[in-house]
Scaffold this active site. Sequence first.
Site, PDB file in Angstrom:
ATOM      1  N   LYS A  91       6.271 -63.671   5.034  1.00  0.00           N
ATOM      2  CA  LYS A  91       6.358 -64.015   3.621  1.00  0.00           C
ATOM      3  C   LYS A  91       6.852 -65.436   3.365  1.00  0.00           C
ATOM      4  CE  LYS A  91       7.329 -59.252   2.196  1.00  0.00           C
ATOM      5  NZ  LYS A  91       8.313 -58.366   1.514  1.00  0.00           N
ATOM      6  N   GLY A 114      15.798 -64.395  15.597  1.00  0.00           N
ATOM      7  CA  GLY A 114      15.028 -63.303  15.020  1.00  0.00           C
ATOM      8  C   GLY A 114      13.771 -62.974  15.789  1.00  0.00           C
ATOM      9  N   ARG A 118      20.960 -60.958  22.637  1.00  0.00           N
ATOM     10  CA  ARG A 118      22.218 -61.250  21.942  1.00  0.00           C
ATOM     11  C   ARG A 118      23.430 -60.785  22.744  1.00  0.00           C
ATOM     12  NH1 ARG A 118      20.403 -60.002  15.665  1.00  0.00           N
ATOM     13  NH2 ARG A 118      19.759 -62.141  15.191  1.00  0.00           N
TER      14      ARG A 118
END
Length: 413
Positions: free
Chosen positions: A212, A370, A44
Amino acid sequence: MTASNTLDALIEAGISGRTVLVRSDLNVPLAEEDGTRIVTDDGRIRASLPVLEKLAAAGAKVIVTAHLGRPKGEPTPEFSLAPVAARMDELTDVSIRRAEDLVGESAASGAESLAEGEILLLENVRFDPRETSKDDAERQELASELAALVGEGGAYVNDAFGAVHRKHASVYDIAAQLPAYQGDLVATELKVLQRLTESPERPYTVVLGGSKVSDKLAVIENLIPKADALLIGGGMVFTFAKAMGYEIGKSLVEEDKLHTAKGFVKLAEESGCRLILPTDIVMAASFAPDAEHEVLPVGELETGKHGAEALGLDIGPETARTFAEQIRASKTIFWNGPMGVFEMEAFAGGTVAIAQALTETEGFTVVGGGDSAAAVRTLGFDEEAFGHISTGGGASLEYLEGKDLPGIDALTA
């Protein structure tokens, strides 16, 4: 975005000697090494530097604000941007200065003495509780103090796509305080995401992983009607598997999402989207790098050496081959979420296979930020081999869910 609020438009208007406040995304992982906190993944930072260097080269006095972690509105040493400033200094020839606070004496004196072509990094914006406050007046107060550092004739540039889904002072409210412009990183991210949602070249394949189902409910629902194929890996596999009647041992499962998973299977059938689930899984004795493990068919996950005590930590090799074949045959591919616990070598095979296939297809490939972006770098892949590696993370997912992004709306208000 209009032609008048691009970074190029700001530079063409002449910014030499003017102060520009840039909201960057410098939320990077840190680790302790010999008593010093260092950046462990500078992706980043490297993605943010081009805009900062572009402004500095045009003669601007550049002030940077950014967040790191979740310090809960107070100064916390472990979330200081000092290691980030050190890494920035190593990566660029532009002079990097650092303030020891956000809008206090250090920031004020640093801004006042800043020379043309220099960059001043303010301390973590989330050290101030007003940044994330739900009270509009509190956020606006902080935005006014940030704007005061810039002074008359200055401007604001949002280049932190990873934060545009937040209605925070340095993302949303500041755009009402200063002439506001969109950074190149944000513009590129939006262009890529529009391509994924509005005009993807087909076949269009979406690869979703992570732990999830609940993290990606709206993304799955929104993309099934748009994609030709949806590949499911990672921990969310076991919620689908259990919903379809399979025994899954001690694998991660969201019991309250079983009905939802069944609904997605039905939606895929109705939408003509191929929902491709794993046919084999790497089952391990425990969650550990050296855990004994074996590959088992998805219908026989409790038949191995460790029976019902085993847990799934990666997709199996047969599944990896199937997923890779689908990716290589596609013209557009969006990947978000690892296929397994890639941080452990024994359970990285599925994620490696996905990344490898993305480098081999002739299609347009997007790695969705991510953990996926971290996996690409951790596993040693050349970033240039991918069409686009997003810095967006949650912001990318919310865009793909069809949600409005406050930070983007503020630039066009």
